[in-house]
Design a protein around this motif. Structure first.
Motif, mmCIF file in Angstrom:
data_model
loop_
_atom_site.group_PDB
_atom_site.id
_atom_site.type_symbol
_atom_site.label_atom_id
_atom_site.label_comp_id
_atom_site.label_asym_id
_atom_site.label_seq_id
_atom_site.Cartn_x
_atom_site.Cartn_y
_atom_site.Cartn_z
ATOM 1 N N ALA A 267 0.822 -1.213 0.000
ATOM 2 C CA ALA A 267 0.000 0.000 0.000
ATOM 3 C C ALA A 267 0.856 1.263 0.000
ATOM 4 O O ALA A 267 0.614 2.195 -0.781
ATOM 5 N N SER A 268 1.866 1.310 0.851
ATOM 6 C CA SER A 268 2.686 2.518 0.961
ATOM 7 C C SER A 268 3.440 2.804 -0.326
ATOM 8 O O SER A 268 3.514 3.962 -0.779
ATOM 9 N N GLU A 269 4.017 1.752 -0.945
ATOM 10 C CA GLU A 269 4.770 1.966 -2.172
ATOM 11 C C GLU A 269 3.880 2.483 -3.293
ATOM 12 O O GLU A 269 4.286 3.326 -4.096
ATOM 13 N N VAL A 270 2.645 1.997 -3.340
ATOM 14 C CA VAL A 270 1.735 2.415 -4.407
ATOM 15 C C VAL A 270 1.283 3.859 -4.206
ATOM 16 O O VAL A 270 1.368 4.688 -5.114
ATOM 17 N N VAL A 271 0.816 4.187 -3.009
ATOM 18 C CA VAL A 271 0.285 5.539 -2.810
ATOM 19 C C VAL A 271 1.392 6.588 -2.862
ATOM 20 O O VAL A 271 1.124 7.756 -3.177
ATOM 21 N N ALA A 272 2.635 6.188 -2.596
ATOM 22 C CA ALA A 272 3.736 7.143 -2.699
ATOM 23 C C ALA A 272 3.913 7.647 -4.123
ATOM 24 O O ALA A 272 4.372 8.775 -4.342
ATOM 25 N N GLY A 330 -9.502 6.018 -3.327
ATOM 26 C CA GLY A 330 -9.887 7.392 -3.024
ATOM 27 C C GLY A 330 -8.707 8.344 -3.077
ATOM 28 O O GLY A 330 -8.821 9.466 -3.597
ATOM 29 N N LEU A 331 -7.566 7.925 -2.547
ATOM 30 C CA LEU A 331 -6.368 8.763 -2.595
ATOM 31 C C LEU A 331 -5.945 9.016 -4.036
ATOM 32 O O LEU A 331 -5.514 10.128 -4.382
ATOM 33 N N ALA A 332 -6.033 7.990 -4.869
ATOM 34 C CA ALA A 332 -5.669 8.159 -6.273
ATOM 35 C C ALA A 332 -6.586 9.180 -6.946
ATOM 36 O O ALA A 332 -6.125 10.082 -7.658
ATOM 37 N N GLU A 333 -7.862 9.046 -6.732
ATOM 38 C CA GLU A 333 -8.813 9.952 -7.374
ATOM 39 C C GLU A 333 -8.665 11.374 -6.858
ATOM 40 O O GLU A 333 -8.859 12.345 -7.607
ATOM 41 N N ASP A 334 -8.275 11.537 -5.582
ATOM 42 C CA ASP A 334 -8.109 12.871 -5.008
ATOM 43 C C ASP A 334 -7.016 13.663 -5.710
ATOM 44 O O ASP A 334 -7.090 14.899 -5.793
ATOM 45 N N VAL A 335 -5.988 12.990 -6.198
ATOM 46 C CA VAL A 335 -4.881 13.691 -6.852
ATOM 47 C C VAL A 335 -4.939 13.583 -8.371
ATOM 48 O O VAL A 335 -3.994 13.953 -9.062
ATOM 49 N N GLY A 336 -6.035 13.085 -8.891
ATOM 50 C CA GLY A 336 -6.200 13.048 -10.331
ATOM 51 C C GLY A 336 -5.599 11.857 -11.029
ATOM 52 O O GLY A 336 -5.471 11.860 -12.259
ATOM 53 N N VAL A 337 -5.239 10.810 -10.284
ATOM 54 C CA VAL A 337 -4.737 9.591 -10.917
ATOM 55 C C VAL A 337 -5.916 8.800 -11.475
ATOM 56 O O VAL A 337 -6.886 8.532 -10.757
ATOM 57 N N ALA A 338 -5.837 8.454 -12.737
ATOM 58 C CA ALA A 338 -6.911 7.673 -13.351
ATOM 59 C C ALA A 338 -6.935 6.270 -12.745
ATOM 60 O O ALA A 338 -5.884 5.696 -12.445
ATOM 61 N N VAL A 339 -8.114 5.728 -12.588
ATOM 62 C CA VAL A 339 -8.287 4.421 -11.965
ATOM 63 C C VAL A 339 -9.143 3.534 -12.857
ATOM 64 O O VAL A 339 -10.205 3.949 -13.331
ATOM 65 N N SER A 340 -8.663 2.318 -13.102
ATOM 66 C CA SER A 340 -9.472 1.276 -13.736
ATOM 67 C C SER A 340 -9.641 0.161 -12.725
ATOM 68 O O SER A 340 -8.731 -0.091 -11.925
ATOM 69 N N GLU A 341 -10.773 -0.482 -12.756
ATOM 70 C CA GLU A 341 -11.042 -1.523 -11.768
ATOM 71 C C GLU A 341 -11.660 -2.740 -12.442
ATOM 72 O O GLU A 341 -12.570 -2.607 -13.264
ATOM 73 N N VAL A 342 -11.133 -3.917 -12.098
ATOM 74 C CA VAL A 342 -11.685 -5.182 -12.566
ATOM 75 C C VAL A 342 -12.001 -6.006 -11.329
ATOM 76 O O VAL A 342 -11.092 -6.317 -10.543
ATOM 77 N N ALA A 343 -13.271 -6.338 -11.147
ATOM 78 C CA ALA A 343 -13.693 -7.098 -9.976
ATOM 79 C C ALA A 343 -13.920 -8.555 -10.360
ATOM 80 O O ALA A 343 -14.526 -8.852 -11.396
ATOM 81 N N ALA A 344 -13.421 -9.458 -9.537
ATOM 82 C CA ALA A 344 -13.607 -10.884 -9.773
ATOM 83 C C ALA A 344 -15.047 -11.276 -9.476
ATOM 84 O O ALA A 344 -15.676 -10.740 -8.563
ATOM 85 N N ASP A 345 -15.555 -12.218 -10.244
ATOM 86 C CA ASP A 345 -16.855 -12.798 -9.936
ATOM 87 C C ASP A 345 -16.695 -13.799 -8.797
ATOM 88 O O ASP A 345 -15.627 -14.396 -8.625
ATOM 89 N N PRO A 346 -17.735 -14.021 -7.994
ATOM 90 C CA PRO A 346 -17.622 -14.951 -6.866
ATOM 91 C C PRO A 346 -17.297 -16.363 -7.326
ATOM 92 O O PRO A 346 -17.526 -16.751 -8.472
ATOM 93 N N GLY A 347 -16.762 -17.150 -6.391
ATOM 94 C CA GLY A 347 -16.431 -18.538 -6.674
ATOM 95 C C GLY A 347 -15.179 -18.955 -5.933
ATOM 96 O O GLY A 347 -14.622 -18.206 -5.117
ATOM 97 N N HIS A 348 -14.734 -20.163 -6.191
ATOM 98 C CA HIS A 348 -13.499 -20.681 -5.627
ATOM 99 C C HIS A 348 -12.338 -19.768 -6.028
ATOM 100 O O HIS A 348 -12.378 -19.137 -7.099
#
Length: 388
Positions: A267-272, A330-348
């Motif tokens: 987390a720290s390395e990414v948000v930095a 939220g931190l990314a969006e606050d500073v204008g970093v574009a965000v893409s998100e891919v959510a896994a479907d439920p399952g094993h």
């Protein structure tokens, strides 16, 4: 980026001479065929007799994720510890009480081949997965191990050059999971593998070339990633493995350098990086974001997410992981970093992983094609191999 190409199925086919898209689309079929090949080769016999003291997996390059998935599914509480090696030396403690698994699509990769040969000399049990009639198969035969033959998938009438260990991943993984199931290390039976194959088929159908870019999730993601510096972040163990694969595919297939991490460790390395040189946010609050923004590539956070937590099923740790991922976004969006998100479907976990891998695999290929690149062949990689 030629976005018009993404809506032209015929142009996509012409731009993909080695058939990488077609090879990726065979992932579900690879799983089904590998189930049969594993049974025919006698993988279940790995579980006969005494349980091995340890399992060492030798894989590298596009095959390296085989070891990552086995370690993920076995978990920290596995009855048999899993060790990963890319090449020599074979650890001194490996001997007749241990199982060595060597994976190489060509059967010629130096690291796995050398490790398998040394394991055979020490009398260790041996499972190899790779091309038939290859040096790896010969080493396994001399050691009286189990070899599962794998053929390169490719479209009839086209070169098999695009069918690499990247596109043959499921053919390589399934026999290893079958062996681990026989040893009681993972809960992955044939029924689960069949569901994984179905999910891979569903992703291939959604990502088919004829599907228009505004409804094709892989094409949408490819367009979002174009011209960016991707940071691929998983919000847990499963998504962390998928993030590593996505970064590798972006680099190797789309020639787009990407870094990866997983929460909570990274987390720290990414948000930095959000206040670094690639955020693209001007310091002047009155600046025009279009006229005054940097002209170079900007950071894009690609988040791979687990399904939303379920109070009836998940513990507090799952909710905390989701909250941390939301804070990072939220931190990314606050500073204008574009965000893409891919959510896994439920399952094993293996089902969830398969969907994420398929989505980002297809996106990497579409990104390469839209950038005018051959996703199957890199001249610099070819030069590197020739120099060895």
């Amino acid at each position: 980026m030629d976005t018009e190409l993404l809506d032209d199925a015929e142009a996509i086919g012409s731009a993909d001479p080695t058939g990488v898209l077609r090879a990726l689309a065979t992932a579900g079929a690879q799983v089904r065929e590998a189930i049969v090949r594993g049974h025919e080769a006698g993988v279940a016999s790995i579980g006969d007799g005494d349980r091995p003291r340890s399992v060492l997996v030798a894989s590298l390059g596009g095959s390296a994720m085989v070891a990552d998935v086995l370690a993920l599914l076995a978990g920290a509480g596995a009855p048999i510890p899993v060790t990963v090696r890319r090449g020599l030396p074979l650890p001194g403690w490996v001997g007749p009480l241990d199982l060595v698994v060597a994976v190489s699509l060509s059967g010629r990769a130096g690291g796995p081949l050398a490790l398998a040969a040394e394991a055979g000399r020490r009398g260790a049990r041996l499972l190899t997965v790779g091309a038939p009639d290859s040096p790896l198969a010969d080493v396994c035969a001399r050691a009286r191990g189990v070899h599962v033959p794998v053929k390169r998938p490719h479209e009839p009438g086209r070169s098999a050059a695009g069918a690499s260990s990247r596109t043959s991943f499921w053919s390589l993984l399934v026999p290893v999971l079958q062996a681990a199931y026989a040893l009681g290390m993972v809960d992955v039976d044939d029924a689960l593998l069949a569901r994984v194959a179905d999910r891979l088929d569903d992703e291939a159908e959604a990502a088919r070339p004829a599907s228009e870019s505004f409804v094709n999730p892989a094409k949408v993601l490819a367009v979002q990633l174009a011209g960016s510096v991707p940071v691929v972040l998983g919000d847990g163990l499963v998504t962390g493995v998928a993030a590593r694969r996505a970064a590798a595919m972006l680099a190797r297939t789309a020639r787009t350098p990407a870094v990866f991490g997983s929460l909570p460790d990274d987390a720290s390395e990414v948000v930095a990086t959000f206040d670094g040189p690639f955020t693209g946010r001007p310091d002047d609050v009155f600046a025009d974001p279009f006229l005054d923004a940097p002209t170079g590539p900007s950071l894009r956070l690609l988040m791979l997410r687990e399904p939303p937590p379920d109070p009836a099923r998940d513990g507090q740790d799952v909710f905390e992981a989701a909250e941390l991922a939301d804070r990072v976004r939220g931190l990314a969006e606050d500073v204008g970093v574009a965000v893409s998100e891919v959510a896994a479907d439920p399952g094993h976990p293996l089902e969830r992983l398969s969907g994420l891998v398929a989505r980002t695999d297809f996106a990497s290929v579409y990104l390469a094609l839209a950038l005018g690149l051959d996703p199957g062949l890199s001249p610099h990689v070819a030069d590197l191999r020739d120099a060895r």
